[in-house]
Design a protein around this motif. Structure first.
Motif, PDB file in Angstrom:
ATOM      1  N   SER A   1       0.836  -1.192   0.000  1.00 40.32           N
ATOM      2  CA  SER A   1       0.000   0.000   0.000  1.00 40.32           C
ATOM      3  C   SER A   1       0.875   1.248   0.000  1.00 40.32           C
ATOM      4  O   SER A   1       1.831   1.337   0.767  1.00 40.32           O
ATOM      5  N   PRO A   2       0.533   2.234  -0.836  1.00 33.35           N
ATOM      6  CA  PRO A   2       1.317   3.467  -0.832  1.00 33.35           C
ATOM      7  C   PRO A   2       1.043   4.333   0.398  1.00 33.35           C
ATOM      8  O   PRO A   2       1.800   5.254   0.685  1.00 33.35           O
ATOM      9  N   PHE A   3      -0.018   4.033   1.134  1.00 37.49           N
ATOM     10  CA  PHE A   3      -0.411   4.882   2.262  1.00 37.49           C
ATOM     11  C   PHE A   3       0.158   4.397   3.591  1.00 37.49           C
ATOM     12  O   PHE A   3       0.636   5.169   4.395  1.00 37.49           O
ATOM     13  N   GLU A   4       0.085   3.071   3.817  1.00 38.39           N
ATOM     14  CA  GLU A   4       0.519   2.476   5.080  1.00 38.39           C
ATOM     15  C   GLU A   4      -0.128   3.172   6.275  1.00 38.39           C
ATOM     16  O   GLU A   4       0.475   3.326   7.326  1.00 38.39           O
ATOM     17  N   ASN A   5      -1.363   3.611   6.066  1.00 38.33           N
ATOM     18  CA  ASN A   5      -2.180   4.172   7.129  1.00 38.33           C
ATOM     19  C   ASN A   5      -3.399   3.270   7.266  1.00 38.33           C
ATOM     20  O   ASN A   5      -4.115   3.030   6.287  1.00 38.33           O
ATOM     21  N   ILE A   6      -3.636   2.782   8.464  1.00 44.14           N
ATOM     22  CA  ILE A   6      -4.662   1.755   8.643  1.00 44.14           C
ATOM     23  C   ILE A   6      -6.044   2.220   8.203  1.00 44.14           C
ATOM     24  O   ILE A   6      -6.803   1.469   7.595  1.00 44.14           O
ATOM     25  N   TRP A   7      -6.384   3.489   8.456  1.00 45.06           N
ATOM     26  CA  TRP A   7      -7.728   3.965   8.131  1.00 45.06           C
ATOM     27  C   TRP A   7      -7.901   4.222   6.642  1.00 45.06           C
ATOM     28  O   TRP A   7      -8.950   3.925   6.072  1.00 45.06           O
ATOM     29  N   LEU A   8      -6.864   4.749   5.989  1.00 47.05           N
ATOM     30  CA  LEU A   8      -6.926   4.902   4.532  1.00 47.05           C
ATOM     31  C   LEU A   8      -6.949   3.536   3.847  1.00 47.05           C
ATOM     32  O   LEU A   8      -7.703   3.318   2.897  1.00 47.05           O
ATOM     33  N   ASP A   9      -6.113   2.622   4.332  1.00 48.76           N
ATOM     34  CA  ASP A   9      -6.091   1.278   3.763  1.00 48.76           C
ATOM     35  C   ASP A   9      -7.433   0.580   3.962  1.00 48.76           C
ATOM     36  O   ASP A   9      -7.919  -0.120   3.068  1.00 48.76           O
ATOM     37  N   LEU A  10      -8.031   0.773   5.123  1.00 50.06           N
ATOM     38  CA  LEU A  10      -9.339   0.183   5.398  1.00 50.06           C
ATOM     39  C   LEU A  10     -10.394   0.706   4.424  1.00 50.06           C
ATOM     40  O   LEU A  10     -11.169  -0.067   3.847  1.00 50.06           O
TER      41      LEU A  10
ATOM     42  N   LEU B   1     -16.232  -2.645  10.379  1.00 48.11           N
ATOM     43  CA  LEU B   1     -16.301  -1.426   9.576  1.00 48.11           C
ATOM     44  C   LEU B   1     -16.029  -1.743   8.104  1.00 48.11           C
ATOM     45  O   LEU B   1     -16.707  -1.237   7.203  1.00 48.11           O
ATOM     46  N   CYS B   2     -15.044  -2.610   7.860  1.00 45.10           N
ATOM     47  CA  CYS B   2     -14.739  -3.048   6.492  1.00 45.10           C
ATOM     48  C   CYS B   2     -15.960  -3.722   5.876  1.00 45.10           C
ATOM     49  O   CYS B   2     -16.320  -3.453   4.725  1.00 45.10           O
ATOM     50  N   GLN B   3     -16.608  -4.597   6.651  1.00 44.24           N
ATOM     51  CA  GLN B   3     -17.800  -5.271   6.158  1.00 44.24           C
ATOM     52  C   GLN B   3     -18.916  -4.275   5.852  1.00 44.24           C
ATOM     53  O   GLN B   3     -19.590  -4.379   4.833  1.00 44.24           O
ATOM     54  N   TRP B   4     -19.100  -3.325   6.744  1.00 45.77           N
ATOM     55  CA  TRP B   4     -20.156  -2.351   6.533  1.00 45.77           C
ATOM     56  C   TRP B   4     -19.906  -1.541   5.264  1.00 45.77           C
ATOM     57  O   TRP B   4     -20.804  -1.365   4.439  1.00 45.77           O
ATOM     58  N   LEU B   5     -18.664  -1.068   5.094  1.00 45.16           N
ATOM     59  CA  LEU B   5     -18.329  -0.271   3.908  1.00 45.16           C
ATOM     60  C   LEU B   5     -18.443  -1.097   2.627  1.00 45.16           C
ATOM     61  O   LEU B   5     -19.058  -0.669   1.650  1.00 45.16           O
ATOM     62  N   SER B   6     -17.850  -2.292   2.623  1.00 43.39           N
ATOM     63  CA  SER B   6     -17.847  -3.098   1.395  1.00 43.39           C
ATOM     64  C   SER B   6     -19.251  -3.572   1.038  1.00 43.39           C
ATOM     65  O   SER B   6     -19.612  -3.622  -0.147  1.00 43.39           O
ATOM     66  N   THR B   7     -20.072  -3.913   2.035  1.00 41.40           N
ATOM     67  CA  THR B   7     -21.427  -4.360   1.723  1.00 41.40           C
ATOM     68  C   THR B   7     -22.324  -3.209   1.284  1.00 41.40           C
ATOM     69  O   THR B   7     -23.285  -3.420   0.542  1.00 41.40           O
ATOM     70  N   ARG B   8     -22.010  -1.991   1.714  1.00 39.51           N
ATOM     71  CA  ARG B   8     -22.748  -0.843   1.171  1.00 39.51           C
ATOM     72  C   ARG B   8     -22.421  -0.685  -0.309  1.00 39.51           C
ATOM     73  O   ARG B   8     -23.288  -0.369  -1.110  1.00 39.51           O
ATOM     74  N   ILE B   9     -21.157  -0.902  -0.668  1.00 34.62           N
ATOM     75  CA  ILE B   9     -20.762  -0.845  -2.079  1.00 34.62           C
ATOM     76  C   ILE B   9     -21.501  -1.929  -2.862  1.00 34.62           C
ATOM     77  O   ILE B   9     -22.025  -1.685  -3.953  1.00 34.62           O
ATOM     78  N   VAL B  10     -21.553  -3.155  -2.296  1.00 37.33           N
ATOM     79  CA  VAL B  10     -22.259  -4.256  -2.953  1.00 37.33           C
ATOM     80  C   VAL B  10     -23.732  -3.902  -3.134  1.00 37.33           C
ATOM     81  O   VAL B  10     -24.296  -4.063  -4.221  1.00 37.33           O
ATOM     82  N   SER B  11     -24.370  -3.422  -2.071  1.00 38.14           N
ATOM     83  CA  SER B  11     -25.799  -3.085  -2.141  1.00 38.14           C
ATOM     84  C   SER B  11     -26.067  -2.018  -3.200  1.00 38.14           C
ATOM     85  O   SER B  11     -27.065  -2.084  -3.928  1.00 38.14           O
ATOM     86  N   TRP B  12     -25.184  -1.045  -3.297  1.00 41.19           N
ATOM     87  CA  TRP B  12     -25.369   0.036  -4.258  1.00 41.19           C
ATOM     88  C   TRP B  12     -25.120  -0.437  -5.687  1.00 41.19           C
ATOM     89  O   TRP B  12     -25.937  -0.235  -6.582  1.00 41.19           O
ATOM     90  N   LEU B  13     -23.967  -1.095  -5.913  1.00 39.45           N
ATOM     91  CA  LEU B  13     -23.609  -1.512  -7.269  1.00 39.45           C
ATOM     92  C   LEU B  13     -24.468  -2.656  -7.783  1.00 39.45           C
ATOM     93  O   LEU B  13     -24.683  -2.789  -8.988  1.00 39.45           O
ATOM     94  N   TYR B  14     -24.954  -3.519  -6.877  1.00 34.18           N
ATOM     95  CA  TYR B  14     -25.752  -4.671  -7.307  1.00 34.18           C
ATOM     96  C   TYR B  14     -27.046  -4.225  -7.981  1.00 34.18           C
ATOM     97  O   TYR B  14     -27.558  -4.900  -8.867  1.00 34.18           O
ATOM     98  N   ARG B  15     -27.575  -3.087  -7.557  1.00 34.82           N
ATOM     99  CA  ARG B  15     -28.829  -2.581  -8.130  1.00 34.82           C
ATOM    100  C   ARG B  15     -28.599  -1.759  -9.393  1.00 34.82           C
ATOM    101  O   ARG B  15     -29.553  -1.447 -10.102  1.00 34.82           O
ATOM    102  N   VAL B  16     -27.355  -1.386  -9.657  1.00 37.60           N
ATOM    103  CA  VAL B  16     -27.050  -0.578 -10.835  1.00 37.60           C
ATOM    104  C   VAL B  16     -27.066  -1.483 -12.056  1.00 37.60           C
ATOM    105  O   VAL B  16     -26.465  -2.551 -12.066  1.00 37.60           O
TER     106      VAL B  16
END
Length: 197
Positions: A89-98, A166-181
């Motif tokens: 990762s170019p950031f090596e910051n846990i929150w940006l990487d997350l 938090l990772c699950q919440w963020l990634s599943t929001r992406i899934v929920s949004w993109l799945y309907r597109v």
């Protein structure tokens, strides 16, 4: 698309999530535990756990879906091994990487679900619930994986479990949004013509 989805989720895990021991899902949570207890490489643990989940749910899979899922978990595990070795990762910051890892993970899972292929053992359960019970696949993934994270909280410190949720919440929001597109008809026609031509 299946190959791309597998590679993208492997990239998300290896480059952004696993370096911080953040599990991206239930099987990954168990892979983190195997790595912690036995120093088993993450890619092997991930493949093994996904394969075990697949075996327990194979009675609900058709032959094509089972073969596709085996291809997905194998491609993901190989890409995790590749990206762990050659990318950082170019950031090596846990929150940006997350954040970035969760976005890529959600994109990869969505590509797989849109092809009616599971991203792993638990992903198939989410897909089956989506088909049979009309349950949002993103929400199903979130609750099932969250349960596994809570079970592993004794070994993984609470900060990592919170980051995993938090990772699950963020990634599943992406899934929920993109799945309907859905793609505009013009793009669908262009894709079919290119594929058939």
């Amino acid at each position: 698309m299946i190959f791309a989805g597998s590679m993208i989720q492997g990239f998300a895990m290896a480059v952004f999530l696993f370096p911080h021991a953040i599990p991206s899902g239930g099987a990954a949570g168990l892979a983190v535990l195997l790595n912690y207890w036995f120093q088993l490489p993450m890619s092997i643990g991930l493949w093994l756990m996904n394969f075990l989940f697949l075996i327990t749910s194979i009675q609900y899979l058709g032959k094509i879906s089972a073969v596709g899922t085996i291809g997905v978990i194998t491609t993901t595990a190989v890409s995790v091994n590749f990206f762990e070795v050659y990318f950082r990762s170019p950031f090596e910051n846990i929150w940006l990487d997350l954040l970035i890892g969760s976005i890529f993970l959600g994109l990869g899972i969505t590509l797989l679900l849109k092809q009616r292929v599971s991203n792993g053992g638990i992903g198939f359960v989410a897909l089956a619930l989506s088909k049979q019970k009309k349950v949002d696949p993103g929400k199903a993934l979130f609750w099932m994986n969250g349960f596994i994270f809570l079970l592993t909280a004794v070994v993984i410190n609470w900060q990592i479990v919170i980051q995993a949720l938090l990772c699950q919440w963020l990634s599943t929001r992406i899934v929920s949004w993109l799945y309907r597109v859905s793609f505009p008809p013009v793009l669908q026609m262009a894709w079919r013509n290119k594929r058939d031509g």
